[in-house]
Design a protein around this motif. Structure first.
Motif, mmCIF file in Angstrom:
data_model
loop_
_atom_site.group_PDB
_atom_site.id
_atom_site.type_symbol
_atom_site.label_atom_id
_atom_site.label_comp_id
_atom_site.label_asym_id
_atom_site.label_seq_id
_atom_site.Cartn_x
_atom_site.Cartn_y
_atom_site.Cartn_z
ATOM 1 N N UNK A 335 0.748 -1.240 -0.022
ATOM 2 C CA UNK A 335 -0.075 -0.049 0.114
ATOM 3 C C UNK A 335 0.775 1.377 0.013
ATOM 4 N N UNK A 336 0.445 2.073 -0.843
ATOM 5 C CA UNK A 336 1.423 3.401 -1.096
ATOM 6 C C UNK A 336 1.314 4.214 0.279
ATOM 7 N N UNK A 433 -4.635 -1.735 -8.223
ATOM 8 C CA UNK A 433 -4.251 -2.363 -9.531
ATOM 9 C C UNK A 433 -4.231 -3.859 -9.694
ATOM 10 N N UNK A 434 -4.692 -4.396 -10.726
ATOM 11 C CA UNK A 434 -4.567 -6.006 -11.116
ATOM 12 C C UNK A 434 -4.221 -6.270 -12.205
ATOM 13 N N UNK A 435 -3.886 -7.509 -12.441
ATOM 14 C CA UNK A 435 -3.248 -7.906 -13.676
ATOM 15 C C UNK A 435 -4.593 -7.937 -14.706
ATOM 16 N N UNK A 476 2.042 6.572 -8.500
ATOM 17 C CA UNK A 476 0.541 6.465 -8.876
ATOM 18 C C UNK A 476 -0.243 5.132 -8.641
ATOM 19 N N UNK A 477 0.177 4.376 -7.890
ATOM 20 C CA UNK A 477 -0.672 3.046 -7.624
ATOM 21 C C UNK A 477 -0.852 3.415 -6.162
ATOM 22 N N UNK A 509 6.159 0.581 -1.918
ATOM 23 C CA UNK A 509 5.052 1.156 -1.037
ATOM 24 C C UNK A 509 5.628 2.417 -0.332
ATOM 25 N N UNK A 510 6.811 2.831 -0.672
ATOM 26 C CA UNK A 510 7.503 3.968 -0.121
ATOM 27 C C UNK A 510 7.475 4.489 1.375
ATOM 28 N N UNK A 511 7.487 3.205 1.959
ATOM 29 C CA UNK A 511 7.442 3.054 3.527
ATOM 30 C C UNK A 511 9.061 3.942 3.701
ATOM 31 N N UNK A 512 8.909 4.746 4.616
ATOM 32 C CA UNK A 512 9.846 5.600 5.085
ATOM 33 C C UNK A 512 9.870 6.090 6.631
#
Length: 590
Positions: A335-336, A433-435, A476-477, A509-512
């Protein structure tokens, strides 16, 4: 006929003439997603890396048969020399290794040199590339802090700035200097990302270099129909080394070792790689003998070939073989953390992500969707990765009452339609988003049901795997399912996916989180052992506390092999074993 296809046909015809005794031997295999870029610095999807590792060569590679895994010289004349303090590595290349002929070399081949590896490693620092593999070197090489500062204003500094971390001392000798000892550093130099590319090729083709792969590996690109079929042809420039004694420790390994001993590889003339996204198409193609190997039988279709964990008798009578394998692979949802709806570190945002995690029912997923061919993931590390702790259990389990209570407590109220709103009263809608295939549709229904149980509306955006990755790198996801296969068998390779400085690269996820980042930096200075496991325990606790990920499963892979394929064993780390495989014709001739 396109020129590339025409050349490939001519090459195969010449191979048939030169062998005389038999037609060209072709191995038929598949990849499950369309290829992205045949540029080792850019490709991070399994499908493309499977192709790249057969065209490009890092300095080291893994012993095919040794278990546990061990590294061996690849383009080196011997394993690197390491200084007593563990900071300086000296790599000496074999002489006479050649890049395949290309217009970038005026139509000829060219010898591989230490400069090529220095250039290839420097490319990972190029800010214009945004390589997802920079984590392999960033902060590790002496002086690269100056390089990282310089490239922000001058991207060319990636190739021009002199710093002690990367030094070419002569045509065949490269020195790499570390800031501090790193017990797992050599693993990075056995990945496709650190393989050698030629500067002339990159400069000639520019941003299209990924469509013009030129390497020193056992195969070169033949005919190519994007997202449908890729042909790899045995490279006439390859040095064709002999298979030497290996570290085989089990009966299968020793049997293959005896067959391969003193043989030159590759053993086939070409590899025909089909792109097959649909699961049913893969199984049917194998049963119709259009594929020689089917790795990781799709769980929803496992009953077509398996009966209570065994190969169906009719298939066994045909000589088809079943191998069980535990990949270094973790399935998860990320999750972003920068998304305005689902991201952030405040209590209400943590509550939303945790409720989503608590709604996920791993046991049901494994039983109904994975058909028992998986185990629940407790940490990001799968079994057989250094740092894996079989005793560690996730504090998050499927618990709908707790999930709903959390959302109620933090202001995510239900409306008359049963769906929740955000704490500020605005509608709550998740976007996943999914395939864009049958598997993606199946997974959409799984998550739709999970979200219904906690009153959260969810919308799905279907796209190709490569397009989802591109959007993810741009932030963007909002959320998506993903899986990671270890590039090397060490916990660092998995935990770097949550390391803050890797945001926008491997860390989608851009976890920081500063505490997590500090623990990760400490852990990668340590060899595998109790001290590092203690750090990993705290890191995974923080991951579960903030929930940038929802851990799903580790797969159990059922692999099927046609009787004509010889020397098959699946490697725990390398994606393919195509260079070592041989095939028989219908009469049994090799």
């Amino acid at each position: 006929m396109p020129m590339r296809s025409f050349i490939a046909v001519l090459l195969l015809f010449s191979l048939m003439l030169s062998t005389g005794a038999h037609a060209a031997k072709v191995l038929n295999v598949l990849i499950t997603n369309p290829e992205s870029s045949f540029d080792p610095a850019l490709a991070s999807d399994i499908a493309t890396m499977s192709i790249n590792e057969n065209m490009f060569e890092p300095m080291l590679r893994y012993d095919y048969l040794a278990r546990p895994v061990s590294l061996r010289p690849n383009t080196l004349s011997a394993m690197p020399d390491v200084s007593p303090d563990g900071l300086t590595y000296t790599f000496r290349l074999q002489k006479g290794i050649r890049f395949t002929p290309d217009p970038a070399f005026a139509g000829k081949d060219r010898e591989l040199t230490a400069d090529d590896y220095a250039y290839s490693l420097r490319r990972l620092y190029d800010p214009l590339l945004k390589s997802p593999w920079l984590f392999l070197l960033e902060g590790k090489l002496q002086g690269d802090e100056r390089l990282l500062t310089a490239v922000r204003s001058n991207p060319d500094a990636a190739y021009q700035l002199v710093f002690p971390g990367i030094e070419v001392t002569d045509r065949y000798t490269l020195k790499l200097r570390l800031r501090q000892s790193d017990p797992g550093f050599l693993f990075a130099l056995a990945t496709p990302a650190t393989a050698a590319v030629a500067r002339e090729v990159i400069e000639m083709y520019g941003n299209q270099a990924g469509n013009h792969p030129v390497g020193t590996g056992p195969f070169k690109l033949g005919s190519w129909k994007r997202s449908f079929r890729i042909e790899l042809v045995a490279s006439p420039s390859f040095r064709r080394p002999q298979f030497s004694d290996s570290g085989a420790t089990d009966d299968d390994g020793r049997r293959v070792q005896q067959i391969l001993k003193a043989k030159s590889y590759p053993l086939v003339d070409a590899v025909n790689v089909l792109v097959m996204e649909e699961q049913q198409a893969r199984v049917l193609a194998f049963l119709n003998k259009e594929l020689d190997i089917l790795e990781q039988v799709p769980p929803p279709l496992s009953e077509m070939v398996l009966d209570q964990g065994k190969l169906k008798p009719a298939l066994a009578q045909q000589g088809i073989r079943l191998y069980w394998f535990t990949p270094l692979q973790t399935y998860y949802v990320w999750m972003n953390m920068e998304d305005p709806v689902i991201g952030g570190y405040t209590k209400e945002k943590i509550a939303l992500r945790r409720a989503i995690a608590l709604s996920y029912d791993a046991d049901s997923d494994i039983r109904l969707i994975e058909k028992g061919l998986a185990i629940p993931a407790q940490t990001p590390l799968p079994p057989n990765v250094l740092g894996y702790d079989p005793q560690w259990k996730s504090p998050l389990r499927h618990h709908l009452a707790l999930a709903n209570a959390l959302l109620d407590r933090y202001g995510y109220r239900r409306g008359q339609d049963g769906y929740r709103s955000l704490p500020d009263g605005n509608p709550l809608e998740l976007v996943m988003h999914s395939l864009a295939n049958a598997t993606g549709k199946l997974r959409e229904e799984v998550w739709r049901r999970h979200m219904e149980t906690i009153g959260v509306r969810i919308r799905f955006v279907s796209d190709k795997h490569g397009e989802i990755l591109k959007a993810a790198r741009l932030g963007k996801v909002q959320m998506t399912e993903a899986n990671w296969v270890g590039d090397f068998p060490d916990g660092e390779n998995f935990y770097q996916l949550l390391y803050g400085p890797n945001a926008g690269k491997a860390n989608y996820s851009r976890f920081n989180l500063p505490e997590f980042n500090q623990l990760f930096e400490q852990s990668r200075r340590l060899a595998d052992g109790p001290e590092r496991k203690k750090l990993y325990s705290r890191m995974v606790f923080l991951m579960h506390a903030y929930n940038p990920w929802i851990l799903r499963t580790h797969p159990l892979s059922a692999d099927l092999v046609q009787p004509r394929v010889q020397n098959y064993l699946r490697h725990p780390v390398e994606f393919t074993n195509w260079r070592y495989l041989d095939v028989q014709d219908q009469s049994g001739n090799r």
